[in-house]
Design a protein around this motif. Structure first.
Motif, mmCIF file in Angstrom:
data_model
loop_
_atom_site.group_PDB
_atom_site.id
_atom_site.type_symbol
_atom_site.label_atom_id
_atom_site.label_comp_id
_atom_site.label_asym_id
_atom_site.label_seq_id
_atom_site.Cartn_x
_atom_site.Cartn_y
_atom_site.Cartn_z
ATOM 1 N N GLY A 12 43.577 28.697 -35.484
ATOM 2 C CA GLY A 12 42.991 29.634 -34.544
ATOM 3 C C GLY A 12 42.128 28.946 -33.505
ATOM 4 N N ASN A 13 42.116 29.526 -32.296
ATOM 5 C CA ASN A 13 41.417 28.908 -31.175
ATOM 6 C C ASN A 13 40.684 29.949 -30.346
ATOM 7 O OD1 ASN A 13 42.677 25.926 -30.989
ATOM 8 N ND2 ASN A 13 44.256 27.382 -31.610
ATOM 9 N N SER A 14 39.435 29.649 -30.012
ATOM 10 C CA SER A 14 38.674 30.509 -29.115
ATOM 11 C C SER A 14 37.478 29.726 -28.595
ATOM 12 C CB SER A 14 38.205 31.777 -29.834
ATOM 13 O OG SER A 14 37.636 32.693 -28.918
ATOM 14 N N THR A 15 37.215 29.860 -27.307
ATOM 15 C CA THR A 15 36.093 29.166 -26.668
ATOM 16 C C THR A 15 35.313 30.160 -25.822
ATOM 17 O OG1 THR A 15 37.231 27.024 -26.618
ATOM 18 C CG2 THR A 15 35.465 27.362 -25.006
ATOM 19 N N TYR A 16 33.992 30.052 -25.893
ATOM 20 C CA TYR A 16 33.095 30.941 -25.156
ATOM 21 C C TYR A 16 32.553 30.227 -23.926
ATOM 22 C CZ TYR A 16 28.810 33.583 -24.106
ATOM 23 O OH TYR A 16 27.814 34.283 -23.480
ATOM 24 N N LYS A 38 30.849 34.489 -35.170
ATOM 25 C CA LYS A 38 30.517 33.258 -34.448
ATOM 26 C C LYS A 38 29.826 33.563 -33.131
ATOM 27 C CE LYS A 38 32.225 30.850 -37.758
ATOM 28 N NZ LYS A 38 31.297 30.366 -38.802
ATOM 29 N N LEU A 39 30.235 34.613 -32.448
ATOM 30 C CA LEU A 39 29.523 35.007 -31.235
ATOM 31 C C LEU A 39 28.078 35.381 -31.561
ATOM 32 C CD1 LEU A 39 32.207 37.154 -29.373
ATOM 33 C CD2 LEU A 39 31.253 34.978 -28.589
ATOM 34 N N GLU A 40 27.894 36.174 -32.591
ATOM 35 C CA GLU A 40 26.543 36.591 -32.958
ATOM 36 C C GLU A 40 25.692 35.402 -33.394
ATOM 37 O OE1 GLU A 40 27.346 39.630 -35.840
ATOM 38 O OE2 GLU A 40 27.449 41.223 -34.310
ATOM 39 N N SER A 41 26.320 34.388 -33.979
ATOM 40 C CA SER A 41 25.569 33.203 -34.425
ATOM 41 C C SER A 41 24.987 32.421 -33.259
ATOM 42 C CB SER A 41 26.466 32.292 -35.273
ATOM 43 O OG SER A 41 27.373 31.545 -34.458
ATOM 44 N N ILE A 42 25.553 32.592 -32.059
ATOM 45 C CA ILE A 42 24.999 31.925 -30.874
ATOM 46 C C ILE A 42 24.273 32.926 -29.972
ATOM 47 C CG2 ILE A 42 26.647 30.018 -30.925
ATOM 48 C CD1 ILE A 42 28.180 31.423 -28.639
ATOM 49 N N GLY A 43 23.974 34.097 -30.516
ATOM 50 C CA GLY A 43 23.171 35.074 -29.799
ATOM 51 C C GLY A 43 23.916 35.908 -28.786
ATOM 52 N N VAL A 44 25.230 36.061 -28.979
ATOM 53 C CA VAL A 44 26.042 36.839 -28.041
ATOM 54 C C VAL A 44 26.568 38.079 -28.747
ATOM 55 C CG1 VAL A 44 28.101 36.851 -26.562
ATOM 56 C CG2 VAL A 44 26.716 34.769 -26.766
ATOM 57 N N ALA A 243 35.863 19.171 -31.744
ATOM 58 C CA ALA A 243 35.767 20.585 -32.083
ATOM 59 C C ALA A 243 36.375 20.803 -33.466
ATOM 60 C CB ALA A 243 36.495 21.428 -31.044
ATOM 61 N N LYS A 244 35.811 21.742 -34.203
ATOM 62 C CA LYS A 244 36.222 21.963 -35.589
ATOM 63 C C LYS A 244 37.008 23.269 -35.720
ATOM 64 C CE LYS A 244 32.167 19.459 -37.268
ATOM 65 N NZ LYS A 244 32.915 18.273 -37.744
ATOM 66 N N PRO A 245 37.838 23.368 -36.753
ATOM 67 C CA PRO A 245 38.677 24.568 -36.907
ATOM 68 C C PRO A 245 37.913 25.803 -37.362
ATOM 69 C CG PRO A 245 39.069 23.045 -38.713
ATOM 70 C CD PRO A 245 38.204 22.319 -37.732
ATOM 71 N N ASN A 246 36.811 25.625 -38.082
ATOM 72 C CA ASN A 246 36.120 26.776 -38.669
ATOM 73 C C ASN A 246 34.613 26.742 -38.476
ATOM 74 O OD1 ASN A 246 38.462 28.089 -39.990
ATOM 75 N ND2 ASN A 246 38.525 26.191 -41.167
ATOM 76 N N GLU A 247 34.157 26.007 -37.463
ATOM 77 C CA GLU A 247 32.735 25.924 -37.162
ATOM 78 C C GLU A 247 32.538 25.971 -35.658
ATOM 79 O OE1 GLU A 247 30.731 22.553 -38.872
ATOM 80 O OE2 GLU A 247 31.980 22.619 -40.679
ATOM 81 N N VAL A 248 31.444 26.620 -35.236
ATOM 82 C CA VAL A 248 31.146 26.612 -33.808
ATOM 83 C C VAL A 248 30.576 25.257 -33.407
ATOM 84 C CG1 VAL A 248 30.714 29.090 -33.701
ATOM 85 C CG2 VAL A 248 28.818 27.535 -34.137
ATOM 86 N N SER A 249 30.832 24.876 -32.180
ATOM 87 C CA SER A 249 30.212 23.673 -31.625
ATOM 88 C C SER A 249 28.772 23.986 -31.233
ATOM 89 C CB SER A 249 30.990 23.192 -30.412
ATOM 90 O OG SER A 249 30.763 24.055 -29.290
#
Length: 254
Positions: A12-16, A38-44, A243-249
């Motif tokens: 899976g792939n997604s970039t903010y 993951k979005l919420e983990s970066i305050g989004v 970049a990792k498969p299951n962790e945010v950068s």
């Protein structure tokens, strides 16, 4: 601009990407729960995502799209050829069709063709208020005609999918090895590294190596290759991560 890779890999792939006016996803692979967390983990707040750019229609880039749209209502930014093939959004109200360029307020996006075995696959250059992000993944090569757009940018998100020897001697069947190695497959560590020697410049602040294969690559192999190639070309730049498969950068801000 702010940039954060939410996931990158065959699963899976997604970039903010965030500008002063917009909060954007490039692709939305994985599942909705993962993307939201993951979005919420970066305050989004996921409700704040106003555009999703689709690079191509392979499942690892769009698997969460249909379910995400049921709760949230971003505009889908997609090429005409991809739109025709993606039945899930034919009745969706918020669709923006792109060809080569998209302008959203102060954000300019070049949508250039990649070389991949998917309908009308694209890579992107995002530029806003003097800042820039290059997104190049899922391509067998980078056309030299696009170099003029991609040189000396600030952030490079660049595919470094496989180590060639590890792929050739690995568990994949021969047909799949040939697909990955072909002009319609994925960039190797070596190809990625050589391309970047021709692209990065004094403005470059960060490189993230993307879409590393879990079976045919490791972070150590990818980083060793690019560092060795950069040494060969007398390039001292070393702000390079995978970049990792299951962790945010980290959240990169320029």
């Amino acid at each position: 601009m702010k940039v954060c890779v939410l996931a990158s890999g065959s699963g899976g792939n997604s970039t903010y990407i965030e500008t002063n006016e917009h909060k954007i996803l490039i692709d939305i692979g994985k599942n909705r729960k993962y993307i939201v967390e993951k979005l919420e983990s970066i305050g989004v707040n996921p409700d704040e995502i106003d555009y999703i750019f689709i690079s191509h229609l392979h499942d690892d880039h769009i698997s969460a799209l249909k379910i995400f749209l049921k709760k949230y209502h971003p505009t889908i930014v997609i090429s005409h050829a991809m739109f025709k093939e993606l039945d899930d959004i034919h009745n969706y109200e918020h669709v923006l069709i792109y060809e080569d360029e998209v302008t959203l307020n102060n954000l300019e996006v070049k949508c250039f063709h990649s070389s991949h075995d998917a309908t009308d696959s694209r890579n992107f250059l995002f530029e806003s208020n003097g800042h820039s992000v290059v997104y190049v993944t899922d391509t067998g090569y980078v056309n030299h005609k696009n170099f003029k757009y991609l040189q000396n940018k600030e952030i490079y998100l660049f595919e470094s999918n496989h180590d060639i020897e590890r792929l050739q001697h690995g568990p994949y069947p021969d047909w799949l090895k040939q697909r990955v190695l072909s002009d319609y497959g994925h960039l190797s560590n070596n190809a990625c590294s050589v391309y970047l020697t021709k692209l990065i410049g004094n403005n470059t602040k960060k490189i993230y190596l993307m879409h590393l294969s879990e079976k045919n690559n490791t972070e150590e192999l990818a980083l060793n290759e690019i560092n060795n190639i950069f040494d060969t070309y007398n390039i001292a730049f070393r702000d390079i991560k995978c970049a990792k498969p299951n962790e945010v950068s980290e959240v990169i801000e320029v």
